[in-house]
Design a protein around this motif. Structure first.
Motif, PDB file in Angstrom:
ATOM      1  N   GLU A 265      34.707 -21.281  39.225  1.00 11.84           N
ATOM      2  CA  GLU A 265      36.056 -20.214  38.742  1.00 11.84           C
ATOM      3  C   GLU A 265      36.734 -20.388  37.660  1.00 11.84           C
ATOM      4  OE1 GLU A 265      39.469 -17.531  40.968  1.00 11.84           O
ATOM      5  OE2 GLU A 265      38.916 -19.729  42.064  1.00 11.84           O
ATOM      6  N   GLU A 266      37.751 -21.375  37.308  1.00  5.49           N
ATOM      7  CA  GLU A 266      37.825 -21.186  35.770  1.00  5.49           C
ATOM      8  C   GLU A 266      37.406 -21.394  35.211  1.00  5.49           C
ATOM      9  OE1 GLU A 266      41.458 -25.230  38.169  1.00  5.49           O
ATOM     10  OE2 GLU A 266      39.730 -25.369  36.751  1.00  5.49           O
ATOM     11  N   VAL A 267      36.249 -21.865  34.685  1.00  4.27           N
ATOM     12  CA  VAL A 267      35.353 -22.310  33.573  1.00  4.27           C
ATOM     13  C   VAL A 267      34.594 -20.843  33.120  1.00  4.27           C
ATOM     14  CG1 VAL A 267      33.340 -22.622  32.343  1.00  4.27           C
ATOM     15  CG2 VAL A 267      35.100 -24.451  33.812  1.00  4.27           C
ATOM     16  N   SER A 268      34.225 -19.621  35.218  1.00  2.00           N
ATOM     17  CA  SER A 268      33.981 -18.688  34.844  1.00  2.00           C
ATOM     18  C   SER A 268      34.763 -17.069  34.713  1.00  2.00           C
ATOM     19  CB  SER A 268      33.279 -17.580  35.733  1.00  2.00           C
ATOM     20  OG  SER A 268      32.889 -16.431  36.100  1.00  2.00           O
ATOM     21  N   ASN A 269      35.957 -17.591  34.447  1.00  5.13           N
ATOM     22  CA  ASN A 269      37.058 -16.817  33.954  1.00  5.13           C
ATOM     23  C   ASN A 269      37.333 -16.502  32.753  1.00  5.13           C
ATOM     24  OD1 ASN A 269      37.384 -15.405  36.624  1.00  5.13           O
ATOM     25  ND2 ASN A 269      39.366 -16.861  37.289  1.00  5.13           N
ATOM     26  N   PHE A 270      37.615 -18.345  32.456  1.00  9.55           N
ATOM     27  CA  PHE A 270      38.066 -18.499  30.786  1.00  9.55           C
ATOM     28  C   PHE A 270      36.536 -17.465  30.165  1.00  9.55           C
ATOM     29  CE2 PHE A 270      37.640 -21.067  27.237  1.00  9.55           C
ATOM     30  CZ  PHE A 270      38.759 -21.476  26.622  1.00  9.55           C
ATOM     31  N   LEU A 271      35.438 -18.192  29.993  1.00  7.06           N
ATOM     32  CA  LEU A 271      34.285 -17.780  29.440  1.00  7.06           C
ATOM     33  C   LEU A 271      34.159 -16.415  29.242  1.00  7.06           C
ATOM     34  CD1 LEU A 271      32.023 -20.629  29.507  1.00  7.06           C
ATOM     35  CD2 LEU A 271      33.306 -20.195  27.960  1.00  7.06           C
ATOM     36  N   ASN A 272      34.535 -15.689  30.770  1.00  5.22           N
ATOM     37  CA  ASN A 272      33.834 -14.057  30.522  1.00  5.22           C
ATOM     38  C   ASN A 272      32.609 -14.457  30.959  1.00  5.22           C
ATOM     39  OD1 ASN A 272      34.277 -11.208  31.003  1.00  5.22           O
ATOM     40  ND2 ASN A 272      34.387 -10.481  29.647  1.00  5.22           N
ATOM     41  N   ILE A 273      32.192 -15.113  32.020  1.00 10.39           N
ATOM     42  CA  ILE A 273      30.664 -14.642  32.599  1.00 10.39           C
ATOM     43  C   ILE A 273      30.486 -15.263  33.894  1.00 10.39           C
ATOM     44  CG2 ILE A 273      28.333 -17.134  32.331  1.00 10.39           C
ATOM     45  CD1 ILE A 273      29.333 -17.513  29.413  1.00 10.39           C
ATOM     46  N   ARG A 274      29.931 -14.656  34.814  1.00  8.41           N
ATOM     47  CA  ARG A 274      29.714 -14.604  35.686  1.00  8.41           C
ATOM     48  C   ARG A 274      29.455 -15.906  36.136  1.00  8.41           C
ATOM     49  NH1 ARG A 274      25.004 -11.567  34.357  1.00  8.41           N
ATOM     50  NH2 ARG A 274      22.271 -12.514  35.413  1.00  8.41           N
ATOM     51  N   ALA A 275      29.932 -15.980  37.675  1.00  7.73           N
ATOM     52  CA  ALA A 275      29.233 -17.274  38.237  1.00  7.73           C
ATOM     53  C   ALA A 275      27.880 -17.968  38.392  1.00  7.73           C
ATOM     54  CB  ALA A 275      30.340 -18.024  39.640  1.00  7.73           C
ATOM     55  N   SER A 276      27.186 -17.186  38.626  1.00  9.88           N
ATOM     56  CA  SER A 276      25.316 -16.917  38.836  1.00  9.88           C
ATOM     57  C   SER A 276      25.254 -17.550  37.719  1.00  9.88           C
ATOM     58  CB  SER A 276      25.164 -15.968  39.834  1.00  9.88           C
ATOM     59  OG  SER A 276      25.147 -14.951  38.283  1.00  9.88           O
ATOM     60  N   LYS A 277      26.294 -17.609  36.462  1.00  9.18           N
ATOM     61  CA  LYS A 277      25.169 -17.981  35.086  1.00  9.18           C
ATOM     62  C   LYS A 277      25.465 -19.451  34.959  1.00  9.18           C
ATOM     63  CE  LYS A 277      22.626 -16.267  31.743  1.00  9.18           C
ATOM     64  NZ  LYS A 277      21.488 -15.932  31.861  1.00  9.18           N
ATOM     65  N   LEU A 278      26.584 -20.367  35.663  1.00  9.42           N
ATOM     66  CA  LEU A 278      27.342 -20.993  35.357  1.00  9.42           C
ATOM     67  C   LEU A 278      26.031 -22.340  36.228  1.00  9.42           C
ATOM     68  CD1 LEU A 278      29.969 -20.027  34.281  1.00  9.42           C
ATOM     69  CD2 LEU A 278      30.752 -21.574  34.922  1.00  9.42           C
ATOM     70  N   VAL A 279      25.788 -23.200  35.930  1.00  5.87           N
ATOM     71  CA  VAL A 279      25.504 -24.443  37.585  1.00  5.87           C
ATOM     72  C   VAL A 279      26.423 -25.508  37.275  1.00  5.87           C
ATOM     73  CG1 VAL A 279      23.768 -26.774  36.849  1.00  5.87           C
ATOM     74  CG2 VAL A 279      23.058 -24.436  36.047  1.00  5.87           C
ATOM     75  N   LYS A 280      26.444 -26.137  38.699  1.00 11.24           N
ATOM     76  CA  LYS A 280      27.537 -27.344  39.435  1.00 11.24           C
ATOM     77  C   LYS A 280      26.374 -28.308  38.927  1.00 11.24           C
ATOM     78  CE  LYS A 280      29.253 -25.180  42.544  1.00 11.24           C
ATOM     79  NZ  LYS A 280      29.653 -25.079  43.880  1.00 11.24           N
ATOM     80  N   SER A 281      27.592 -29.345  38.393  1.00 14.10           N
ATOM     81  CA  SER A 281      26.954 -30.642  38.083  1.00 14.10           C
ATOM     82  C   SER A 281      27.894 -31.203  38.936  1.00 14.10           C
ATOM     83  CB  SER A 281      27.040 -30.698  36.868  1.00 14.10           C
ATOM     84  OG  SER A 281      26.332 -30.172  35.875  1.00 14.10           O
ATOM     85  N   LEU A 282      27.264 -32.776  40.031  1.00 10.17           N
ATOM     86  CA  LEU A 282      27.893 -33.560  41.122  1.00 10.17           C
ATOM     87  C   LEU A 282      27.647 -35.123  41.195  1.00 10.17           C
ATOM     88  CD1 LEU A 282      27.681 -30.829  43.724  1.00 10.17           C
ATOM     89  CD2 LEU A 282      30.144 -31.546  42.559  1.00 10.17           C
ATOM     90  N   LEU A 283      27.929 -35.424  41.119  1.00 11.59           N
ATOM     91  CA  LEU A 283      27.421 -36.822  40.544  1.00 11.59           C
ATOM     92  C   LEU A 283      27.890 -37.989  42.592  1.00 11.59           C
ATOM     93  CD1 LEU A 283      26.368 -39.667  38.566  1.00 11.59           C
ATOM     94  CD2 LEU A 283      28.820 -40.134  38.917  1.00 11.59           C
ATOM     95  N   TYR A 284      26.485 -38.078  42.600  1.00 11.61           N
ATOM     96  CA  TYR A 284      26.511 -38.620  44.231  1.00 11.61           C
ATOM     97  C   TYR A 284      25.739 -40.239  43.737  1.00 11.61           C
ATOM     98  CZ  TYR A 284      27.037 -34.648  47.339  1.00 11.61           C
ATOM     99  OH  TYR A 284      28.233 -33.787  47.707  1.00 11.61           O
ATOM    100  N   LYS A 285      26.548 -40.841  45.176  1.00 14.55           N
ATOM    101  CA  LYS A 285      26.044 -42.325  44.820  1.00 14.55           C
ATOM    102  C   LYS A 285      24.921 -42.391  45.760  1.00 14.55           C
ATOM    103  CE  LYS A 285      28.361 -46.779  44.727  1.00 14.55           C
ATOM    104  NZ  LYS A 285      29.883 -47.354  44.470  1.00 14.55           N
ATOM    105  N   VAL A 286      23.471 -42.667  45.773  1.00 14.36           N
ATOM    106  CA  VAL A 286      22.549 -43.282  46.561  1.00 14.36           C
ATOM    107  C   VAL A 286      22.161 -44.557  46.821  1.00 14.36           C
ATOM    108  CG1 VAL A 286      20.451 -42.241  48.242  1.00 14.36           C
ATOM    109  CG2 VAL A 286      22.343 -40.630  46.381  1.00 14.36           C
ATOM    110  N   ASP A 287      22.502 -44.993  47.912  1.00 15.07           N
ATOM    111  CA  ASP A 287      22.836 -46.593  48.256  1.00 15.07           C
ATOM    112  C   ASP A 287      22.735 -46.735  47.524  1.00 15.07           C
ATOM    113  OD1 ASP A 287      21.708 -45.534  50.779  1.00 15.07           O
ATOM    114  OD2 ASP A 287      19.394 -44.967  50.287  1.00 15.07           O
ATOM    115  N   GLY A 288      23.807 -47.092  46.695  1.00 15.39           N
ATOM    116  CA  GLY A 288      24.344 -47.982  45.776  1.00 15.39           C
ATOM    117  C   GLY A 288      24.062 -47.046  44.312  1.00 15.39           C
TER     118      GLY A 288
END
Length: 575
Positions: A265-288
């Motif tokens: 939401e913050e990046v979308s508002n700052f850049l004035n770009i809709r959320a559907s044009k953003l990509v969410k990146s999540l780091l996960y730990k999978v079996d170490g």
């Protein structure tokens, strides 16, 4: 039963720790009482109804040839070590030691116990198929017990297990149990919907949940297609693929300063770009090991899909320190460009161009990121959570999302447990083979509470006849009046003679208004009201708790009326 000698501690106040209406009504109507978090006592009124649920379950399981037995609740550690679940089940198991320091657990489920029985006693294909079931108390140390009997630490469950020589045998038994479940829930007065589901810690490739809609919140979500009937838990639900990439030329990758903007939401508002044009990146730990998971900015990652995709035992979001160490930036600033971490991407992202991601540097994001040119995902798969109005994967109709309560679950286990426990039988060709298994559960307490969740109004419970604690409640409005008292006692005795389940409110120290309120709260299907009309005309009123309709009947005809009414209602629900 007479109210004076019975025990129904009704409450007027709203229970403070109850979140959904069925939990509130069970407490207010005196069906249960809380002993500790997730642990409840069944009081007489609640126990009568839960025994009726058990009897319906028992009748339908017996009708398909299932055999009832009863395993111990205390299970030895050694059996659970054979399947690896002693550790894999985690902290949900209640573990204990006896005086000789031998380790046991309170059974949360009984796959190990039933496989141990089968491998000891069933040795030939000639003895198969076999289906065993039990109705027993289970124990799981839920991290957050909620919703009364819906998510408790001690609960009553019907669990069944089938053993087969062939896949064809399993398919037949699975269908038999599935259809028995449909009958069980219908007889209980429940609108239970079978949906595709995740197998979770039980295992197996195919499973179905039976869920009941909850108007006031529940433990899970599920989707239904109103057109073709597709139904699935949101843990596994899919939606139709969108058209391929939009007709848009790739633009030059651009690094921009976004200061303290981190969330979508913050990046979308700052850049004035809709959320559907953003990509969410999540780091996960999978079996170490670490993986970078990316989904569209307006989507939510489905961890169950991710775990199943990777066949992972342990999966969890990386902590902030791990994110900084691996990615070089904190939460909200990471992305797939210029990283050596394996990337797992949702299919919806594949259809995007010139999107926004974190730049792996605090306070910066990339504009115009494109797949292939700027990064290459290792895996592209459906790992998002389906949303309301997403297109159905089968017919494209907008899906509808509901809160639900799971009342039953069926699994095709295959050879998961028989292989791990070396449970073998001799097939017709003389070779040793592993049993093919199915597993089938019904939450008995959940079913009872779900009935209340479906059948209630602003005044209290409205029991279906099949599991109501009583079918008739007699309400003499002035117990000190000899004529009214005599009539009430006469109707009560005659109903007992005809084996009608009846409750007489013979309390003489409370008002008619309190009797009416209590009667509506506890929800007995038929109320026989004896008041001034009996004094003047010999007439009593029969009120339907379900519809609120009242019928005036001559007192000497009320017994036959009630018997016929109850018989028709039971026939209707048991068809």
């Amino acid at each position: 039963m007479r109210m004076k000698t019975f025990f129904i501690p009704t409450q007027r106040e709203e229970p403070q720790d109850a979140e959904i209406i069925s939990h509130k009504l069970m407490l207010k109507a005196g069906l249960v009482r809380k002993m500790a978090a997730g642990i409840y006592s069944f009081l007489p009124l609640g126990l009568i109804s839960i025994k009726k649920v058990e009897n319906i379950v028992r009748e339908e399981m017996n009708s398909i040839g299932a055999l009832e037995l009863l395993f111990p609740a205390i299970l030895p550690k050694e059996l659970w070590e054979e399947t690896g679940r002693w550790y894999a089940y985690g902290e949900e198991i209640f573990r204990l030691k006896d005086r000789r320091e031998r380790e046991f657990c309170l059974g949360p489920t009984h796959e190990e116990a039933v496989v141990d029985l089968a491998r000891s006693e069933i040795h030939s294909y000639k003895e198969l198929p076999k289906t065993f079931y039990q109705i027993q108390t289970k124990y799981r140390d839920e991290i957050r017990p909620r919703f009364g009997l819906i998510r408790g630490r001690e609960f009553i469950m019907k669990d069944a297990y089938s053993f087969h020589a062939t896949e064809e045998e399993l398919e037949k038994t699975y269908a038999d149990v599935f259809n028995a479940y449909v009958r069980i829930f219908r007889r209980c007065g429940l609108t239970a919907i079978p949906i595709e589901a995740d197998s979770g810690t039980i295992g197996g490739k195919i499973s179905h949940e039976f869920v009941v809609k909850s108007r006031f919140g529940g433990e899970s979500e599920f989707v239904i297609c109103p057109q073709c009937g597709y139904a699935a838990n949101t843990e596994v639900a899919k939606s139709a693929d969108e058209p391929l990439k939009i007709d848009e030329d790739e633009k030059t990758l651009e690094r921009v300063k976004t200061f303290d903007a981190k969330t979508i939401e913050e990046v979308s508002n700052f850049l004035n770009i809709r959320a559907s044009k953003l990509v969410k990146s999540l780091l996960y730990k999978v079996d170490g090991n670490f993986v970078l998971v990316i989904v569209k900015g307006d989507d939510v990652l489905n961890e169950v899909k991710l775990r199943n995709l990777l066949s992972s035992g342990e999966i969890a979001p990386a902590g902030e320190e791990e994110v900084i160490r691996i990615m070089g930036a904190g939460f909200g600033a990471i992305g797939p460009v210029n990283t050596d971490v394996e990337i797992i991407m949702d299919k919806k992202v594949e259809r995007m161009k010139n999107f926004v991601t974190g730049a792996n540097e605090n306070g910066y994001h990339y504009l115009n990121v494109n797949i292939g040119r700027d990064f290459k995902p290792a895996i592209i798969e459906d790992i998002r959570k389906v949303k309301d109005k997403d297109p159905c994967p089968h017919c494209g109709t907008p899906l509808e999302i509901y809160d639900g309560i799971e009342v039953g679950h069926t699994f095709k286990l295959g050879t998961k447990y028989s292989q791990k426990m070396n449970a073998l039988f001799e097939d017709r060709d003389g070779k040793q083979k592993y049993y093919i298994m199915g597993c089938y559960g019904i939450g008995v307490g959940r079913t009872l509470q779900s009935i209340i969740e479906e059948h209630n109004d602003d005044f209290g419970i409205k029991w279906p006849f099949s599991i109501a604690p009583f079918h008739v409640e007699i309400l003499p409005l002035n117990s000190s009046d000899e004529d009214i008292e005599r009539c009430a006692n006469s109707i009560y005795k005659k109903l007992l003679e005809h084996y009608v389940e009846v409750l007489l409110d013979d309390r003489d120290d409370i008002s008619a208004g309190v009797k009416f309120n209590d009667a509506d709260l506890i929800g007995i299907p038929l109320q026989v009201i004896i008041g001034n009309k009996y004094k003047s005309k010999g007439i009593v009123e029969v009120k339907s708790r379900e519809t609120g309709q009242r019928v005036e009947i001559n007192a000497d005809q009320v017994i036959e009326f009630l018997r016929n009414y109850i018989e028709k209602e039971l026939e209707k629900i048991n068809k």
